[in-house]
Structures are given as structure tokens and as C-alpha cells.
Design a protein around this motif. Structure first.
Motif, mmCIF file in Angstrom:
data_model
loop_
_atom_site.group_PDB
_atom_site.id
_atom_site.type_symbol
_atom_site.label_atom_id
_atom_site.label_comp_id
_atom_site.label_asym_id
_atom_site.label_seq_id
_atom_site.Cartn_x
_atom_site.Cartn_y
_atom_site.Cartn_z
ATOM 1 N N LEU A 102 47.697 18.270 -4.383
ATOM 2 C CA LEU A 102 47.453 16.872 -3.993
ATOM 3 C C LEU A 102 48.112 16.548 -2.660
ATOM 4 O O LEU A 102 47.529 15.860 -1.825
ATOM 5 N N ALA B 283 43.997 18.518 -13.587
ATOM 6 C CA ALA B 283 44.576 19.812 -13.988
ATOM 7 C C ALA B 283 46.087 19.721 -14.112
ATOM 8 O O ALA B 283 46.743 18.981 -13.383
ATOM 9 N N PHE C 82 47.278 12.487 -11.945
ATOM 10 C CA PHE C 82 47.661 12.300 -13.343
ATOM 11 C C PHE C 82 49.140 12.610 -13.468
ATOM 12 O O PHE C 82 49.634 13.519 -12.806
ATOM 13 N N ASP D 248 53.801 24.405 -11.669
ATOM 14 C CA ASP D 248 54.617 24.156 -10.480
ATOM 15 C C ASP D 248 55.199 25.447 -9.910
ATOM 16 O O ASP D 248 55.541 25.509 -8.738
ATOM 17 N N MET E 23 42.217 14.683 -10.084
ATOM 18 C CA MET E 23 43.061 15.882 -10.211
ATOM 19 C C MET E 23 43.720 15.896 -11.590
ATOM 20 O O MET E 23 44.914 15.612 -11.745
ATOM 21 N N LYS F 188 55.135 9.582 -7.872
ATOM 22 C CA LYS F 188 54.115 10.596 -7.544
ATOM 23 C C LYS F 188 52.980 9.977 -6.744
ATOM 24 O O LYS F 188 52.436 10.606 -5.829
ATOM 25 N N LYS G 92 52.234 11.512 -3.120
ATOM 26 C CA LYS G 92 50.980 12.280 -3.010
ATOM 27 C C LYS G 92 49.846 11.444 -2.412
ATOM 28 O O LYS G 92 48.697 11.877 -2.417
ATOM 29 N N PRO H 190 52.201 25.724 -4.136
ATOM 30 C CA PRO H 190 51.887 24.603 -3.254
ATOM 31 C C PRO H 190 51.426 23.398 -4.076
ATOM 32 O O PRO H 190 50.802 23.569 -5.129
#
Ligand code: CTP
Length: 406
Positions: free
Chosen positions: A306, A273, A321, A277, A271, A335, A339, A303
Motif C-alpha cells: 500500500l 489481503a 484493511f 510483514d 487491499m 495506517k 498508507k 515491502p
């Protein structure tokens, strides 16, 4: 690129696209390879060997016999190099290789070759559609040779259709695949890249500084290593990588839909990208006009893709990332926990040579289990390769655990 110190044999056969082979040779050399050119007799009707000799700095092999030929060159050449590329490959050449005929230097090299081979057909659309040609290509693929699809467009004969030699950059990319370890063969990898665009009105949007370069590098390197790759990309100025299924999206919500639909079918999600947010609470249908001195907008949280896919996990390796300006490792670990990631790639975006828009990146790979791996400043392709090394190890552990439990 995977070419440093590699030796490549470039076979050129007699089609009008032979002149484009000069550009292929140049690009291969530019990427760090040493190139030895072998030309058929008909190729020399289209371009002179001198062109290739000047570009490669090496003598061009043109005949099996005669004063210019070396003894046993036909056996040695196809075995000493790291890879063989034939561009352009005519229907006649393809037919001879399929039938096991060696009646000149290049076809004889093909008979004796032990190295990976890429065939780049280029011909008239009618010849390409011919069932005999297609049958011959199927035989080559069946023997493990890589065959590139020709491109569509105007052909030298005046017709428009399939048959053009693919662009030199794409050929170089396919060669990079031949030269890479195939440790992701049979794996499905989903990559996201780039920013998202969150519309205020038909002409304005909220976005960020992501160029997509790290995500695209991951998609390219995963394809080279044998994976089936889908790239879900926000708007970028980068060309779609060769061999990769490309899905263009604009907003975070579009990206979420595409990722969630594909996630159950993949082994790995990378992920990369930079998902926005927030989005404007209201996207106006008409262009917002300049009127007041000051304006305020309401934003609504997007939303978290992840977090959403974490609930769909059934053995996938998920890599996130974290681009941070402060408290890099602590934020990345937070994170990873929130996640449910297997690995997080943390980078400090304060540095001018790392992170957004540039071609280099300095990151730390933080696995859920085990010690962080700080990497030096590397190209984004090198960073991609290091991330994928870890992914391969995680997949092997997963498969090992799975085997133990069944
Ligand atoms: N991400 C996501 N969906 C979002 C936002 C982020 O899937 N709506 C993913 C990113 O692609 C990245 C990871 O989550 O892999 C971390 O993104 P980042 O923007 O750094 O984290 P946030 O969760 O937005 O946290 P913060 O804003 O506190 O930095």
C-alpha cells in the motif's frame, strides 16, 4: 446473496443438460428466490415437469394453449418476474429468440419480456462453433441479454470441447449479477485477498490465518455491480469467482509485483489481503533437516504494498484493511495516514464470529473524511456491499471534483 424475495423465471429447453436445470432451480431457491419454471415441449422429453414442480412448489408452465395454460401467461410471466434465466438454451431456441420468433410459450415470453435475461447455452461443440449460432448469440448480446460461455469438457455426444452447461453455482452467480444495481459499470476494480506464503524451504512456509473470504466476497460483489474486476489472490481453498480475472500469487513480493503493474489502470484498489510483514531472510533450496534441539530463523521485512502504490496514485480510490487485537480505531487511523488511504476497514479479530476464516464479519468503515460507520455483524458479502457503497460515493465525489477542475 442478492435473491431474498426475488422471483425468477427459469426457462428449460430441450437438450441433455435439461436435467441439470433441476439443480439450478434448487440452488436459486436455496439462495432465497421463488422460481417459476417454463419448459419447452422438447425439454419435457428429457425431464418431467413434475421434477420442477416438486422442487419449486409451483405449477410448471409447459404450453401456450390447452387446459393447463393461464390466459395471457405469455405476456405476464416475462414482465412480473425480477429476472429470466434460460438454462440450458439450445441452438434452436437461441436462433428463434434472435430471429424474433415466438412459436411456443417460452419463445413468446421472450418476445414480451421486459426484465433482465440470462442465456446459458449448452450444445454439441460443433453447433457451438457454428457461425450462425455465434451470430445469433452476438445479436442477443447486442440487445442487452447476458450470455454465459459454456464450459469445456466431455459432452454427451462423446466429443470433448466447448458446449457444457456451466456449473449451477456459476449460473446462480451470473443471476446475482442480473439482480444487482449496476453502479460500478465502467469501473476497474483491483482486489487482493488471502494470506501470502513466505518459504523457509521447499516444504515449509510462514503464513497467517486469513482464508481470503472477505476479499473474494468483495470481488464477487464488485463484479455483480458491473465492475471489471481483477483478483490477485494469495493461496486459498476458495474457487475463483465467476467473471473475475484471477491472478494467483504466493508471496508478498509476488503480490506486490502484480498489484503495482495493474494499479495505474484501475479506479479502485481494495487491499483485503493479509500480506505477511516478514519473510525468511534465506529460503533454503533443500529441505531443512531436523538436527539441533533449537533453531532460530532470520526474517526480513517485506515491502509495504500500500505504501508503494501510494506513490503511483493518480485519482484511484484506495481502501485498506486493519485487523487488530488492540486499539482498533487508533491503529486503523494510523495506517490510513501512513498508507494514504481513502477508506480503512477496521475489524477486531478477537471475536470468534468476526475476522479470520468465518463467514461473518463485524467491521467499522473509517473514511479519511467524515465520521466512522460501525456496522453490525454481517455476512462477508453484506460487508462487501457496504464497503462498495462507500467506494461508489467516493468515486462520484472524485468525478465531481474532477469535472469542477476541468
Ligand atoms: N499491507 C500491505 N503490504 C504489507 C502489509 C500490509 O499492503 N506488506 C496492507 C494490508 O493488505 C492491509 C493494510 O496494509 O490493507 C494493513 O495491514 P496490517 O497487516 O494490518 O498492517 P501493517 O502495516 O502490517 O501494520 P502492523 O503490523 O503494525 O499491524
Amino acid at each position: 446473496m442478492a435473491f431474498l424475495g426475488k422471483r425468477i423465471l427459469l426457462g428449460v429447453t430441450g437438450g441433455i443438460a435439461a436435467y441439470k436445470a433441476a439443480e439450478v432451480a434448487r440452488r436459486l431457491i436455496g439462495a432465497g428466490a421463488r422460481v417459476k419454471v417454463v419448459m419447452t415441449r422438447s425439454a419435457q422429453e428429457f425431464v418431467g415437469p413434475l421434477t420442477f414442480a416438486a422442487l419449486t412448489g409451483e405449477k410448471v408452465a409447459t404450453a401456450m394453449f390447452g387446459p393447463a395454460s393461464e390466459p395471457l401467461e405469455h405476456v405476464a410471466l416475462g414482465q412480473e418476474v425480477d429476472a429470466i434465466v434460460v438454462a440450458p438454451a439450445t441452438a434452436n431456441f437461441i436462433g428463434k429468440v434472435a430471429g424474433g420468433i415466438g412459436d411456443d410459450l417460452l419463445t413468446t415470453i421472450m418476445l414480451a419480456a421486459t426484465r433482465p435475461v440470462l442465456i446459458c447455452p449448452a450444445m454439441n461443440a460443433g453447433m457451438w462453433a457454428n457461425l450462425v449460432v455465434q451470430g445469433n448469440l452476438a445479436r442477443l448480446k447486442g440487445r442487452g441479454l447476458m450470455v454465459m460461455e459454456p464450459a469445456a469438457g466431455p459432452l454427451a455426444c462423446g466429443a470433448v470441447g466447448l458446449g457444457r452447461l456451466p456449473e449451477p453455482d456459476l449460473i446462480v452467480e451470473a443471476v446475482a449479477g442480473l439482480l444487482s444495481p449496476q453502479d460500478l459499470t465502467g469501473r476497474q476494480v483491483l482486489v487482493t485477498a488471502g494470506p501470502t506464503h513466505e518459504d523457509f524451504d521447499p516444504v515449509r512456509f510462514l503464513t497467517n490465518r486469513s482464508s481470503g473470504k472477505q476479499g473474494y466476497a468483495l470481488a464477487r460483489v464488485a463484479w455483480r455491480r458491473g465492475a471489471g474486476v481483477t483478483l490477485v489472490s494469495g493461496p486459498t481453498s476458495l474457487p475463483a469467482p465467476y467473471g473475475v480475472k484471477y491472478v494467483a500469487v504466493r508471496s508478498a513480493r509476488d503480490m506486490g509485483v502484480e498489484v503495482k503493474a495493474r494499479f495505474p489502470e484501475v479506479d479502485v484498489l481494495l487491499m483485503a489481503a493479509a500480506v505477511s510483514d516478514y519473510r525468511p531472510t534465506q529460503a533454503e533450496v533443500r529441505k531443512i533437516k531436523r538436527s539441533q534441539e533449537e533453531m532460530a530463523f532470520h526474517l526480513t521485512q517485506n515491502p509495504d504494498i500500500l505504501k508503494q502504490v501510494a506513490g503511483l496514485k493518480s485519482g484511484q480510490i484506495v481502501v485498506g484493511f486493519a485487523a487488530e487485537t488492540h486499539d482498533l480505531e487508533a491503529e486503523a487511523r494510523r495506517k490510513m495516514r501512513e498508507k494514504h488511504l481513502d477508506l480503512i476497514v477496521a475489524n477486531d479479530v478477537n471475536r470468534p464470529d468476526s475476522g479470520f476464516q468465518v463467514d461473518t464479519n463485524e467491521v467499522t468503515l473509517i473514511p479519511r473524511i467524515g465520521a466512522p460507520v460501525p456496522l453490525p455483524l454481517l455476512s462477508k458479502e453484506e460487508v462487501a456491499a457496504k464497503i462498495l457503497d462507500q467506494v461508489v460515493a467516493l468515486l462520484e465525489t472524485r468525478d465531481g471534483d474532477h469535472a469542477k477542475n476541468t
